[in-house]
Enzyme design. Structure first.
Site, PDB file in Angstrom:
ATOM      1  N   GLY A 110      -7.475  -4.532   7.011  1.00  0.00           N
ATOM      2  CA  GLY A 110      -6.812  -3.604   7.924  1.00  0.00           C
ATOM      3  C   GLY A 110      -7.512  -3.441   9.257  1.00  0.00           C
ATOM      4  N   SER A 133      -6.766  -9.033   6.750  1.00  0.00           N
ATOM      5  CA  SER A 133      -6.175  -9.380   8.046  1.00  0.00           C
ATOM      6  C   SER A 133      -5.619 -10.804   8.097  1.00  0.00           C
ATOM      7  CB  SER A 133      -7.180  -9.128   9.176  1.00  0.00           C
ATOM      8  OG  SER A 133      -7.542  -7.751   9.212  1.00  0.00           O
ATOM      9  N   LYS A 186       0.836  -1.217   0.000  1.00  0.00           N
ATOM     10  CA  LYS A 186       0.000   0.000   0.000  1.00  0.00           C
ATOM     11  C   LYS A 186       0.867   1.262   0.000  1.00  0.00           C
ATOM     12  CE  LYS A 186      -3.705  -2.677   1.957  1.00  0.00           C
ATOM     13  NZ  LYS A 186      -4.922  -2.736   2.741  1.00  0.00           N
TER      14      LYS A 186
END
Ligand code: PGA
Length: 262
Positions: A185, A224, A11
């Site tokens: 996230g 996750s 990211k």
């Protein structure tokens, strides 16, 4: 038999020096990995990372692309530019480029990298395939859609939109990542049976388009993924690895996830 594939999505993190340091720690830990592995740095680090990955078993990925080959498109990056730096994987339709950040949804009128539509996802895939890239097509529902019981229909319509006018041979070149927006996230992973159910549903939906080819398409789970849940997720018949955000920024954690994929 599908090969497992684990891809780190860094990211908007890491300077070039930080990418070098992360990879120096990571590469020796995963040099004997049997799974396919890739990392997706930010655009400005692609070239540095390409040098460091040269001769290793780790592929280079980009986090986005624009579908035009060249021209007056300020701020965008073309397939040809990605090819030039040695990229092989390209994320397409990530929920964050679709403008879906969990609770915060960017209005659909926002243009640019955010709020992309199924149509732009389709254009991106079509622009990537002639160059030989492996697009990683991300799909997934947000919390409201899940709570309304619309998970499967949302994902099916994302798949339908992304795959318009693609042949079975072209669809066979994709990796699909199931990424529930509410799990990205947040530390909250989709539980394994449900992740497996949705990945199986994705495969069944692909079968309606490409028949037997669907059984060879790699389907990742993302949201996750951590060292502590990777082995369980990756042991499922329809989960062929993971697309990993936060945990891919830590060498040992990501290496453990790669090991969990075999
Ligand atoms: P996460 O991100 O692993 O930090 O949840 C996954 C992704 O967005 O690809």
């Amino acid at each position: 038999m599908r090969k497992k594939i684990v891809v780190g999505n860094w990211k908007m993190n890491l300077t070039r020096a930080e990418t070098e340091s992360l990879l120096s720690s990571l590469l020796p830990l995963i040099s004997d990995a049997t799974a396919q592995v890739g990392v997706c740095p930010g655009f400005v680090a692609l070239s540095t990372v390409a040098d460091q990955l040269s001769g290793t078993n780790v592929g280079l990925g980009a986090q986005n692309v624009f579908w035009k080959e060249s021209g007056a498109f300020t701020g965008f990056v073309s397939p040809a530019m990605l090819k030039d730096v040695g990229v092989t994987y390209v994320l397409v339709g990530h929920s964050e480029t679709r403008g879906r950040f969990g609770k915060l949804e960017v209005p659909a009128t926002t243009v640019g990298f955010f709020a992309e539509t199924d149509e732009t996802v389709n254009l991106k895939i079509k622009s990537l395939l002639p160059h030989g890239f492996t697009p990683i097509l991300c799909v997934g529902e947000n919390l409201a859609e899940r709570e309304a019981g619309n998970t499967d229909s949302v994902i099916q319509s994302q798949l339908d939109g992304a795959l318009v006018d693609l042949s079975a041979d072209e669809i066979a070149k994709l990796v699909v990542a199931y990424e529930p927006v509410w799990a990205i996230g947040t530390g909250q992973t989709c539980d394994t049976p449900e992740a497996e159910r949705v990945c199986g549903m994705i495969r069944a939906h692909l079968r309606t388009k490409v028949a037997d080819v669907a059984k060879s398409i790699q389907i990742q789970y993302g949201g996750s993924v951590k060292a502590s849940n990777a082995a369980d997720l990756f042991s499922q018949p329809n989960i062929d690895g993971g697309l990993v955000g936060g945990a891919s920024l830590m060498a040992e954690e990501f290496a453990a996830i790669v090991k969990a994929a075999g």
